[in-house]
Design an enzyme around this catalytic site. Structure first.
Site, PDB file in Angstrom:
ATOM      1  N   CYS A  75       0.863  -1.178   0.000  1.00 55.86           N
ATOM      2  CA  CYS A  75       0.000   0.000   0.000  1.00 55.86           C
ATOM      3  C   CYS A  75       0.899   1.227   0.000  1.00 55.86           C
ATOM      4  CB  CYS A  75      -0.893  -0.009   1.240  1.00 55.86           C
ATOM      5  SG  CYS A  75      -1.864   1.485   1.494  1.00 55.86           S
ATOM      6  N   CYS A 185      -0.457   3.838  -6.497  1.00 61.95           N
ATOM      7  CA  CYS A 185      -1.438   3.206  -5.614  1.00 61.95           C
ATOM      8  C   CYS A 185      -1.665   1.813  -6.164  1.00 61.95           C
ATOM      9  CB  CYS A 185      -2.746   3.993  -5.585  1.00 61.95           C
ATOM     10  SG  CYS A 185      -4.068   3.177  -4.637  1.00 61.95           S
TER      11      CYS A 185
END
Length: 275
Positions: A75, A185
Site C-alpha cells: 500500500c 497506488c
C-alpha cells in the site's frame, strides 16, 4: 532467524494490494503467502498519517507475530506513513512499494519528465517526491486521484464516468508532457487500460506491483530465504491465505477481479486491534 519455509506476509488497506500479491505469486510461485486486507478500516487515503500508521503497524505486528519471513507493505499510503517505523520495529525484512517503482521510472524515462498519481495522503506525504530527489535531471509532477480507489473497490474499472474522471485528473500530467507515469497506488493497475487511453500510447506506465515483486525476489535471494524448489524434499505446495478485517464475503467478491478463483475461503480477522 527466519526460515525459508515461512510465509511472506502482505497487507494493504483493502483489495488493491492483491495486485502486489498477484505479481509475487507470478514471480515466486513456490512461496507461501498470508495476505491481510484491512477493509475494516480502509481505504487509508482519506485518513491522517498517524491513523494510517496505527492501523498498518497493528497488522504488521500480527503478521510478524505469526512468523512471516518478510513483510510486504502493499500500500503506497501505508508505505509513506510507517516504513521507517516498521523497519525499526521488526527483525524481518520489510519491502515497500515506493522505491522499486521510483527506480523503474528513472530507468524508463526518456525526457526526464515523470508523473506520479496516488491517493491524497500519498501525494501529501511527499514520499514519492522525496524518493525522486536523488535522481538528476528529472522533473516530477504529482497528482492526487482520490476517487480512483472508490471506483476500484466498487468494481467499476471502465465506462464514461470513470474515463471522464481520469481525463480530469490526468490533464496536468499531459500539460507537463510526462513520458513516464508511476501508478502510485496498488489499486490503480486495474485502471491501467483506462489510464493509458487517457494519457496516450507514448506514455509508459510503471506499476508499483510488478516492481515490488521483483524487490521481494531480490531480498529473499540475498538473505537465502527463497522457498525450496518443489523437487526439494523440504518443500510443500504453496499455501495462500487471505484475510480481511471487514466483511470477508465482500472482500472475496472484489478480490476475484485481481486473482480470480484463487481467492476463496477468506478468513475474517478479529484479533487485529489498534492500541
Amino acid at each position: 532467524m527466519s526460515s525459508a519455509l515461512a510465509p511472506v506476509g502482505i497487507f494493504d488497506s483493502g483489495v488493491g494490494g492483491l495486485t502486489v500479491a498477484r505479481a509475487i505469486i507470478d514471480q515466486l510461485p513456490d512461496e507461501h503467502i498470508i495476505y491481510v486486507g484491512d477493509t475494516g478500516h480502509g481505504p487509508y487515503g482519506p485518513l491522517s498519517i498517524p491513523e494510517v500508521r496505527a492501523h498498518a503497524l497493528a497488522i504488521g505486528d500480527d503478521l510478524v507475530g505469526r512468523g512471516v519471513k518478510a513483510l510486504v507493505i502493499a500500500c503506497n499510503t501505508a508505505s509513506a506513513a510507517c516504513l521507517r517505523d516498521a523497519r525499526e520495529r521488526y527483525e524481518v525484512p520489510v519491502v515497500e512499494v515506493i522505491l522499486p517503482a521510483v527506480r523503474r521510472a528513472v530507468a524508463t524515462t526518456r525526457n526526464g519528465r515523470i508523473g506520479v498519481i496516488g491517493t491524497q495522503a500519498t501525494i501529501n506525504s511527499h514520499a514519492y517526491q522525496d524518493a525522486f530527489a536523488a535522481a538528476r535531471d528529472t522533473e516530477i509532477t504529482a497528482v492526487a486521484c482520490p476517487r480512483f480507489v472508490d471506483f476500484v473497490e466498487r468494481g467499476v474499472t471502465s465506462g464514461r464516468q470513470v474515463l471522464g474522471l481520469a481525463e480530469g485528473y490526468l490533464e496536468p500530467l499531459q500539460r507537463a508532457q510526462v513520458d513516464t507515469l508511476v501508478l502510485g497506488c496498488t489499486h490503480y493497475p486495474l485502471l491501467s487500460g483506462l489510464i493509458q487511453l487517457a494519457m496516450g500510447d507514448n506514455v509508459t506506465l510503471v506499476s508499483s506491483a510488478e516492481e515490488t515483486a521483483k524487490e521481494v525476489l531480490r531480498v529473499l535471494t540475498e538473505r537465502d530465504l527463497l522457498h525450496p524448489h518443489p523437487d526439494d524434499p523440504r518443500a510443500a505446495g504453496p499455501s495462500r491465505v487471505f484475510e480481511a478485517t471487514g466483511d470477508p464475503e465482500a472482500f472475496t467478491r472484489l478480490a476475484a477481479r485481481f486473482l480470480g478463483p484463487a481467492v476463496s475461503g477468506v478468513r475474517p480477522v478479529h484479533h487485529v486491534r489498534i492500541d
